[in-house]
Each structure stands twice: as structure tokens, then as C-alpha cells.
Design a protein around this motif. Structure first.
Motif, PDB file in Angstrom:
ATOM      1  N   SER A  40       0.834  -1.210   0.000  1.00  0.00           N
ATOM      2  CA  SER A  40       0.000   0.000   0.000  1.00  0.00           C
ATOM      3  C   SER A  40       0.863   1.254   0.000  1.00  0.00           C
ATOM      4  O   SER A  40       0.558   2.226  -0.689  1.00  0.00           O
ATOM      5  CB  SER A  40      -0.994  -0.005   1.168  1.00  0.00           C
ATOM      6  N   TYR A  84      -2.777  -1.480  -5.731  1.00  0.00           N
ATOM      7  CA  TYR A  84      -3.956  -1.536  -4.850  1.00  0.00           C
ATOM      8  C   TYR A  84      -4.673  -2.879  -5.061  1.00  0.00           C
ATOM      9  O   TYR A  84      -5.178  -3.472  -4.111  1.00  0.00           O
ATOM     10  CB  TYR A  84      -4.924  -0.374  -5.112  1.00  0.00           C
ATOM     11  N   ALA A  92      -7.142  -6.204   2.028  1.00  0.00           N
ATOM     12  CA  ALA A  92      -7.118  -4.775   2.381  1.00  0.00           C
ATOM     13  C   ALA A  92      -7.967  -4.001   1.375  1.00  0.00           C
ATOM     14  O   ALA A  92      -7.658  -3.994   0.178  1.00  0.00           O
ATOM     15  CB  ALA A  92      -5.681  -4.255   2.357  1.00  0.00           C
ATOM     16  N   ARG A  94      -9.582  -1.005  -0.792  1.00  0.00           N
ATOM     17  CA  ARG A  94      -8.964   0.189  -1.378  1.00  0.00           C
ATOM     18  C   ARG A  94      -9.436   1.468  -0.687  1.00  0.00           C
ATOM     19  O   ARG A  94      -8.665   2.380  -0.447  1.00  0.00           O
ATOM     20  CB  ARG A  94      -9.303   0.243  -2.872  1.00  0.00           C
ATOM     21  N   LEU A  97      -7.520   1.916   2.462  1.00  0.00           N
ATOM     22  CA  LEU A  97      -6.123   2.311   2.212  1.00  0.00           C
ATOM     23  C   LEU A  97      -6.046   3.782   1.802  1.00  0.00           C
ATOM     24  O   LEU A  97      -5.187   4.526   2.265  1.00  0.00           O
ATOM     25  CB  LEU A  97      -5.502   1.421   1.124  1.00  0.00           C
ATOM     26  N   GLN A 100      -6.504   6.036   4.736  1.00  0.00           N
ATOM     27  CA  GLN A 100      -5.262   6.168   5.526  1.00  0.00           C
ATOM     28  C   GLN A 100      -4.309   7.174   4.879  1.00  0.00           C
ATOM     29  O   GLN A 100      -3.659   7.957   5.553  1.00  0.00           O
ATOM     30  CB  GLN A 100      -4.563   4.810   5.661  1.00  0.00           C
ATOM     31  N   ALA A 106      -0.917   7.028   6.480  1.00  0.00           N
ATOM     32  CA  ALA A 106      -0.094   6.084   5.713  1.00  0.00           C
ATOM     33  C   ALA A 106       1.154   6.782   5.182  1.00  0.00           C
ATOM     34  O   ALA A 106       1.127   7.970   4.871  1.00  0.00           O
ATOM     35  CB  ALA A 106      -0.910   5.536   4.548  1.00  0.00           C
TER      36      ALA A 106
END
Ligand code: FAQ
Length: 316
Positions: A40, A84, A92, A94, A97, A100, A106
Motif C-alpha cells: 500500500s 492496490y 485490504a 482500497r 487504504l 489512511q 499512511a
């Protein structure tokens, strides 16, 4: 004979035997988490990496340069997509992610928090940043997780075109006026050290390396890859006619490698922790792009729903 190996031991045996791990195979939680983290961060780096270059699409000096840059930036969006998708195979989502990324939780590569001030920066990004990315990513084509390794093969092919377009921009400028040559040297001065930082902290300060190497996600350490990059770049700089901003850079006859000065790790961590020259600007641009793209996602979902209903009414 009964197999008395634990799931974990069997998993490690598969890794040691160079078998690829696939999405539905059993894997330790730590392996899954490490992959989601790295893949990611890598995906985020690709889509944030579009921003410093996207800035120059309207200002490229010719139609050919504009086309090449446009294609490169589009490739980067594609790399984000493959990555992704690879993260999705590990469970996980998208949306999560991206959330984040957009909330600053992230990480993404430190390199994209530096500004692209002149057209020579676009050349330097292609030559040095893509060069560093390829050095790191060729090793990832042999990562133990199948979906990641396969995504990397295609990404590396495209990255090598990116590197050539960057080097070609600089070669052309170095045949130009004194002002253009100065511009190239200035861009190289600014991008050299941040490019070395892309490989991450030194091995002794790299908390994730030991497990990642054991699991063959990483095949070469941060310092090994950084050294290879320096060894590859010095002769290319000579051909170009530029120097790197490091008085300690010299060939070591004994080791057969170029030794180089100390990296400013304070600067590295400052940038990684959100306080680089462009962190705020990059994040704001990403969030804005995401918000402005909401109607596209809504339209795609509505269309998919319509198709689904049409298909189910045809079956009925
Ligand atoms: N920037 O223990 P390690 C590209 C973090 S793609 C920010 O050594 P690891 C294409 C690291 O995440 C460029 N953070 O970590 C393009 C960890 O944080 P965490 C991106 C960094 O994962 C070109 C902590 O420091 N490439 O350029 C950086 O074993 C041109 C401790 O570090 C990839 O992502 C950094 N530079 O090794 C696009 C390749 N370095 O999560 C547009 C895949 C380290 O524990 C234009 N990734 N950190 O909180 C990797 O190979 C690895 O993740 C490393 C780091 C080698 C980057």
C-alpha cells in the motif's frame, strides 16, 4: 509418515523452496500485514508520485516531450491500480487504504515531497528517481508473494522507459546553452541525496528488514540496493557531464564500489514524518483529486448496478 511441521514451518519451507505464495494460501498474520504495509505504501507512492510531474505536463517544451510525460504519468496511475489490486488480494480494501493516505496515517515515498522547480527536474526525476525505483523493484519481481511479484514485472518494464525519457531530457539539455546546462546541474544537486534516501534507513536502523528478508519479500537490503544505485549512477553522470553534490564520492579500489558521504537522516525522518517541503501540498492535492473524482466513482457504481440488474432480469 505424518507431517509434524507446524503451519508456520511449512510456510517457511515453501518460501525457502522458492515457491510463490498465492492469495488463498495460508500465511502468518505478520507476513500478510507486512505485505499490506509495503504494497500500500508503494501504491500510494505511485499516485502521489504523479503530482510533481503532472505539474509540468502543460509546460513541457515540445509536443513529443508532452506526450512522453503524459504517458509516464498515466503509467504511474496504472502502477497504483495494479498495486492496490495486489493489496486487495490480501483483504485490504482500497477505500480504507486511501482513507489512511488522505488522513496522513499512511506513508508514501519521501522523494515525492520535494518540488519540481524547472524542466530539468523532470529529467532528473526520470533519471534518478525512476532509476532508484527500478533498482529496488527489479528485486521485488522475485518477491515471494505471487500477485505482488507479477505486478512488479510489468511495472519494471514501464519504469525503464521512464528512466530513459528522463535521461534523454537531460542529454538534450546538456547539448544546449550554458543556462540549460546550469539548470541540469542544479536539478541533479537537489535530487541526488533525496534519491539515495528512497532506499530507506540504513540496514542497522531498518526494523522491518530482518523479517522481510526471511520471508523473501525483500531480496536485497536497503544498503545493498543503495550501493548498487550509486555504482550505476556515477558512470551515467560522467557521460552526461554532471557531478553529484558529494565531495566524499570516490571509487574504492579495494571494495570495487563507489564510496559516498553520510546521508542526512534527520532530513529523511523529517520528510517521512510529514514535514518535508511539499508534504502538505501533496496531501491536499490528493484529497482534492479524490473529492473531485467522486462523481466518476458514483457513475461507475451506478452503471455496474444497472448491468447487474439487467443480467439478473435476463436470467429470470
Ligand atoms: N519514504 O524498516 P524499513 C516510485 C519507512 S515508487 C518513506 O527499511 P521496509 C515510482 C518504512 O515504510 C517509490 N518512508 O522499511 C515513481 C518503514 O515505516 P513503517 C516507492 C520510508 O518497508 C517514480 C520505516 O521507514 N517504492 O518511485 C522510506 O522494510 C517516479 C522503516 O524502514 C516502494 O515503495 C522512504 N523512502 O523498507 C513514481 C518500493 N524508506 O511502515 C513517480 C517498495 C523507509 O514501519 C515518479 N517498498 N520508509 O512505519 C520497499 O521496497 C520498502 O518498503 C522500502 C523500505 C525499501 C522502501
Amino acid at each position: 509418515m505424518t507431517n509434524t511441521l507446524s503451519l508456520e514451518d511449512r510456510f517457511q519451507q515453501r518460501i525457502d523452496n522458492e515457491e510463490k505464495i498465492e492469495a488463498k494460501d495460508w500465511m502468518p498474520d505478520g507476513y500478510r500485514k507486512t505485505l499490506i504495509r509495503q504494497i500500500s505504501q508503494h501504491a500510494h507512492s505511485e499516485i502521489v508520485g504523479m503530482l510533481p510531474e503532472g505539474n509540468w505536463i502543460t509546460r513541457a517544451p515540445s509536443l513529443k516531450r508532452k506526450l512522453a510525460l503524459l504517458a509516464k504519468v498515466q503509467d504511474e496511475a496504472g502502477h497504483g491500480l495494479y498495486l492496490y489490486s495486489a493489496a486487495e488480494t490480501l483483504g485490504a480494501g482500497r477505500d480504507e487504504l486511501l482513507h489512511q493516505l488522505h488522513t496522513g496515517k499512511a506513508k508514501y515515498s519521501s522523494i515525492f515531497n520535494y518540488p519540481t522547480l524547472t524542466w530539468a527536474d523532470i529529467g532528473a526525476v526520470g533519471w534518478l528517481v525512476d532509476g532508484a525505483a527500478i533498482m529496488n523493484q527489479v528485486a521485488l519481481c522475485r518477491a515471494s508473494y505471487g500477485p505482488y511479484a507479477r505486478a512488479m514485472v510489468r511495472i519494471c518494464k514501464e519504469e525503464s522507459f521512464h528512466q530513459r525519457q528522463g535521461y534523454d531530457i537531460l542529454l538534450t539539455m546538456m547539448k544546449g546553452t550554458d543556462a540549460q546546462k546550469k539548470m541540469v546541474q542544479d536539478a541533479v544537486n537537489r535530487w541526488w541525496w533525496p534519491s539515495l534516501m528512497m532506499f530507506g534507513p540504513s540496514d542497522i536502523d531498518s526494523p522491518n528488514s530482518a523479517e522481510s528478508m526471511k520471508w523473501k519479500i525483500k531480496r536485497l537490503s536497503n544498503d545493498e540496493l543503495r550501493q548498487r544505485f550509486v555504482d550505476m549512477s556515477v558512470p551515467q553522470a560522467e557521460i552526461l557531464g554532471v557531478t553529484f553534490p558529494d565531495p566524499e564520492l570516490k571509487y574504492n579500489e579495494v571494495t570495487g564500489h563507489y564510496q559516498f558521504g553520510v546521508i542526512d537522516w534527520e532530513e529523511f525522518w523529517r520528510v517521512v514524518n510529514g514535514n518535508g517541503p511539499c508534504n502538505e501540498e501533496r496531501l491536499a492535492a490528493r484529497v482534492q483529486a479524490h473529492e473531485e473524482g467522486a462523481w466518476v466513482r458514483d457513475a461507475a457504481l451506478a452503471y455496474a448496478e444497472k448491468q447487474k440488474q439487467r443480467n439478473s432480469s435476463q436470467v429470470a
